[in-house]
Design an enzyme around this catalytic site. Structure first.
Site, PDB file in Angstrom:
ATOM      1  N   ASN A 135      34.141  47.350  44.719  1.00 61.92           N
ATOM      2  CA  ASN A 135      35.462  47.780  45.212  1.00 61.92           C
ATOM      3  C   ASN A 135      35.345  48.596  46.515  1.00 61.92           C
ATOM      4  O   ASN A 135      36.307  49.224  46.935  1.00 61.92           O
ATOM      5  CB  ASN A 135      36.200  48.598  44.144  1.00 61.92           C
ATOM      6  CG  ASN A 135      35.486  49.913  43.804  1.00 61.92           C
ATOM      7  OD1 ASN A 135      34.423  50.214  44.352  1.00 61.92           O
ATOM      8  ND2 ASN A 135      36.075  50.694  42.918  1.00 61.92           N
ATOM      9  N   HIS A 137      33.393  51.207  47.042  1.00 59.29           N
ATOM     10  CA  HIS A 137      33.071  52.631  46.935  1.00 59.29           C
ATOM     11  C   HIS A 137      31.689  52.930  47.511  1.00 59.29           C
ATOM     12  O   HIS A 137      30.803  52.079  47.514  1.00 59.29           O
ATOM     13  CB  HIS A 137      33.222  53.157  45.498  1.00 59.29           C
ATOM     14  CG  HIS A 137      32.162  52.731  44.516  1.00 59.29           C
ATOM     15  ND1 HIS A 137      32.407  52.626  43.178  1.00 59.29           N
ATOM     16  CD2 HIS A 137      30.859  52.404  44.672  1.00 59.29           C
ATOM     17  CE1 HIS A 137      31.300  52.266  42.554  1.00 59.29           C
ATOM     18  NE2 HIS A 137      30.346  52.126  43.443  1.00 59.29           N
ATOM     19  N   GLU A 142      35.796  56.454  45.032  1.00 60.46           N
ATOM     20  CA  GLU A 142      36.548  55.240  44.738  1.00 60.46           C
ATOM     21  C   GLU A 142      37.655  55.048  45.791  1.00 60.46           C
ATOM     22  O   GLU A 142      37.958  55.972  46.555  1.00 60.46           O
ATOM     23  CB  GLU A 142      37.162  55.351  43.333  1.00 60.46           C
ATOM     24  CG  GLU A 142      36.140  55.543  42.212  1.00 60.46           C
ATOM     25  CD  GLU A 142      35.407  54.252  41.817  1.00 60.46           C
ATOM     26  OE1 GLU A 142      35.106  53.415  42.691  1.00 60.46           O
ATOM     27  OE2 GLU A 142      35.148  54.091  40.612  1.00 60.46           O
TER      28      GLU A 142
END
Ligand code: PGA
Length: 348
Positions: A135, A137, A142
């Site tokens: 994602n 990160h 995050e």
């Protein structure tokens, strides 16, 4: 941002190790920022092997790690402290007193974050090794984490917890929280070495390089850093447009060759005596076109591999900017679609 595209994990380790060795050769008491996860394992094997064979020493090196789970004992096999111990520190001559990692078992987690922030500030990394989440990160920052947030308690996304489940007996045992160095703190490293392998990282790598310039992809913050080396396999690089640049360069070359051929034909068809000048002009133009084509080749193909091995390298710093700007709308649309996709898959 410089890119090295490698064929496999062995090449990734060798290419990444060159960066570490360069730092150690310059400074035996370097500060190295370490990352956990499956991607840097071949690099750590290479470091341990090199230490054994060639005696490269880490006795004066100071090590900081990026993150640690909350509530997992450092002796537990799933902890990042134990990972570093087993995968690297016990295999090199680093002084345990010189290694630091956030303590996820601290009674006062906020105070532990403050301690860690201060330690990182006092000893900025000479080189920071990074992986990247599917994602986008970096560390456990995050999507939508504010870059200026210093070391903090992070709530892990469902995707990150699923991606990290292998180290735990049961996926439900993956902690919800972790302590993580912040994005701007990561950017205080003098050099950054980001490693990624596999198709499941391709979108994150694309977003890091070409995506929206916002916090949706935390790794996009690395565009602000002046010295980032990204080592990728072809799968992780799969959505980048090196191929498009190469194709564009090839097309330009072909077009120029066709123009040259046409000019030669015209020159031949004309009256030879009257044509002397035209042919000369055409030849000049053709050689200029050759020079242009040669320059374009350098841009598209990038620099040579430093170690003379098979890896391809490309310094895309300028091209990145252009492409990022040109592709902004498309990237926005794509990102929106991805958001929808991500939502959909999280709901499943
Ligand atoms: P991985 O993790 O190396 O296990 O893919 C990278 C990360 O999540 O940062």
């Amino acid at each position: 941002m410089r890119f090295a595209i490698v064929k496999n994990a062995k090449e990734l380790a060798e290419r990444a190790f060159l960066e570490i060795k360069k730092v150690l050769d310059e400074k035996s008491d370097a500060v190295i920022g370490f990352a956990t996860g499956s991607t840097p394992i071949p690099l750590y094997d290479k470091m341990a092997d090199d230490h054994k064979r060639n005696g490269t020493s880490y006795k004066d090196v100071r090590a900081f790690n990026l993150d640690e789970y909350v509530g997992v004992d450092p002796g537990d096999k799933a902890s990042f402290a134990r990972f570093m111990q087993d995968r690297l520190f016990s295999r090199i001559d680093i002084d345990p007193a010189n290694t630091d990692i956030p303590n996820g078992m601290a009674e006062d987690l906020s105070a532990e974050c403050e301690r860690y922030s201060a330690a990182v500030k006092e000893h900025p990394a000479d080189i920071q090794i990074l992986g990247i989440g599917a994602n986008g990160h970096i560390a456990f920052n995050e999507p939508y984490t504010k870059p200026e947030e210093p070391t903090h308690i992070a709530l892990l996304t469902a995707r990150t917890r699923a991606d990290n489940a292998a180290a735990f007996k049961d996926p439900s045992l993956v902690p919800q929280y972790a302590l993580t160095m912040g994005i701007d703190e990561i950017l205080t490293a003098k050099r950054i070495l980001l490693l990624a392998m596999g198709e499941n990282k391709a979108q994150a790598i694309y977003d890091m390089v070409m995506g929206r310039d916002d916090t949706s992809c935390p790794a996009a913050a690395l565009r602000r850093h002046p010295d980032v080396t990204v080592v990728l396999d072809r799968e992780a690089a799969g959505l980048l447009t090196f191929g498009e640049w190469e194709r564009a360069a090839e097309e330009r070359e072909a077009r120029q060759a066709a123009e040259r051929a046409e000019e030669e034909l015209e020159a031949n068809e004309s009256d030879e005596a009257a044509d002397g000048e035209t042919a000369e002009a055409a030849a000049d133009e053709a050689s200029e076109a050759d020079e242009d084509a040669a320059e374009e080749d350098v841009d598209a193909d990038g620099a040579e591999s430093e170690d003379g091995e098979d890896g391809e390298e490309a310094d895309t710093s300028e091209a990145d900017d252009d492409e990022a700007e040109n592709g902004e709308d498309a990237a926005d649309e794509e990102a929106d679609e991805q958001d929808d996709d991500a939502d959909a898959s999280e709901e499943k």
